[in-house]
Write an enzyme that holds these catalytic residues in place. Structure first.
Site, short mmCIF file in Angstrom:
data_model
loop_
_atom_site.label_atom_id
_atom_site.label_comp_id
_atom_site.label_asym_id
_atom_site.label_seq_id
_atom_site.Cartn_x
_atom_site.Cartn_y
_atom_site.Cartn_z
N CYS A 1 50.52 2.47 28.62
CA CYS A 1 50.50 3.89 28.99
C CYS A 1 49.45 4.22 30.04
CB CYS A 1 50.25 4.75 27.75
SG CYS A 1 51.51 4.56 26.48
N HIS B 1 55.62 12.23 29.19
CA HIS B 1 54.79 11.03 29.33
C HIS B 1 55.62 9.91 29.97
CE1 HIS B 1 52.18 7.73 28.59
NE2 HIS B 1 52.38 7.56 27.29
N CYS C 1 45.07 6.46 25.76
CA CYS C 1 45.27 5.37 24.79
C CYS C 1 46.43 4.51 25.26
CB CYS C 1 45.53 5.94 23.40
SG CYS C 1 47.01 6.97 23.27
#
Length: 383
Positions: free
Chosen positions: A89, A338, A368
């Site tokens: 991510c 996202h 994270c």
């Protein structure tokens, strides 16, 4: 060590799953951010030393070094190289870090860093499952060293988000309140035009389409993602599509090419934590970055922490003592989506613009990441 300056940072609007960007080839989606960035900054593309892009699930149209293919799809010189980064991510945040480090080290003068992800075209975790046709159930299964150290239990971000909620005593209601806040703030920011300066269109698509009209009552009626879990879809980031790009330059390039910096990179770093609980690494990573810089969390005027799940953000706030009113002030990934490989550069653009809007000095970004790691970037606004 030389300075790395931020000249500009842009992003496309984020499309929801199956939405306005679903049919756009990832290379063309990446090209949209590149064209938007270089189209509004007067620098010859030949002077770019490298293109560093983040992307996850690099199979199919996202394979073959999407950084390079996006650059070429945008029509830019073949002489400029490209490289694709996968730190899950945080991939495009890491791309910016690598670009800054190249400039700071003196091995580059101008870097374009960013990322792209079309999650509608290539589903989340597609690369995790791609090995099944070759006899590999999942990346971790069958690795004796892994099994000996961490066992053979579930390695899942959903499980991690719930573990965090339980460890930090974060209730489902707490998370739903944060999710409601995220959606309300994102919708308000869109109406007020707060994203207008950072967004570059893809065709005639210019407005983020993920924010939801929701309520505490609606969220309370959702089933948890697993039996006994506190996590529902309402408190998780949205699957989405998008790209983003940032222009970084040395002090020499700023002078030579007549560029105007908007900020400088004050700090970049990455730290790790438990890969099973996985999503807690922003906590030690933030503490490490503040210790290295001599700054405090109170010194940060704007903070972006990726809302992979509401529990991640709320645990981070509890542990760092950050002021919630400085955190994700225009909403986060729960509302705005996202797009995995693009999220770091997307949030970087939002951080830069909000820091300028509030006339702040320092901004902090942390994300994270799968595998239990986290990046931290601190920028200092100029002017």
């Amino acid at each position: 060590m030389r300075e790395a300056f931020v000249i500009d940072s842009v992003r496309t609007p984020v499309g929801k799953r199956g939405g306005s960007l679903a049919g756009v080839h990832p290379a063309d989606l990446g090209a949209a951010a590149l064209n938007g960035l270089l189209g509004r900054n007067q620098i010859d593309p030949r002077f770019v030393d490298d293109v560093v892009f983040g992307c996850c699930d690099t199979i199919g149209p996202q394979a073959g070094n999407i950084a390079r293919t996006s650059w070429l799809a945008a029509g830019y010189p073949e002489s400029v190289a490209g490289v694709t980064v996968d730190r899950q991510c945080g991939s495009s945040q890491q791309a910016i870090s690598f670009g800054a480090q190249a400039i700071m080290s003196g091995t580059a003068e101008v870097i374009v860093a960013g990322g792209v992800q079309n999650m509608s075209a290539i589903p989340i975790s597609a690369a995790m499952l791609a090995g099944q046709q070759y006899g590999f159930e999942a990346p971790f299964v069958g690795a004796h060293g892994w099994d000996h150290r961490y066992g053979t239990g579930e390695v899942s971000q959903f499980n991690s988000a719930n573990m965090i909620a339980e460890k930090w005593d974060i209730s489902r209601v707490d998370m739903e309140q944060w999710a409601l806040r995220s959606n309300e703030r994102a919708r308000k920011a869109i109406v007020e035009g707060k994203f207008d300066r950072e967004i570059v269109g893809v065709g005639d698509f210019f407005i983020d389409e993920c924010p939801r009209e929701t309520s505490m009552e609606k969220m309370a009626g959702l089933k948890p993602l697993a039996e006994g879990s506190r996590i529902t879809a309402a408190v998780a980031s949205q699957i989405s599509d998008g790209s983003a790009a940032t222009l970084l330059a040395s002090d020499w390039a700023v002078q030579e090419y007549g560029l105007t910096p908007r900020a400088r990179i004050h700090h970049v770093s990455a730290r790790g934590a438990d890969p099973i609980m996985m999503l807690t690494a922003p906590i030690p990573a933030t503490k490490w970055a503040l210790e290295k810089t001599g700054l405090t969390i109170e010194d940060m005027d704007v903070i972006e922490i990726n809302e992979a799940f509401a529990s991640v953000v709320l645990a981070w706030i509890k542990d760092t003592g950050a002021d919630p009113e400085k955190v994700n002030v225009n909403g986060g990934a729960i509302a705005l989506g996202h797009p995995l490989g693009a999220t770091g550069a997307k949030l970087f653009a939002s951080l830069l613009n909000e820091l300028e809007r509030v006339n702040g000095r320092y901004g902090l970004l942390t994300i994270c990441e799968g595998g239990g790691t986290a990046n931290v970037t601190i920028i200092e606004r100029l002017g």
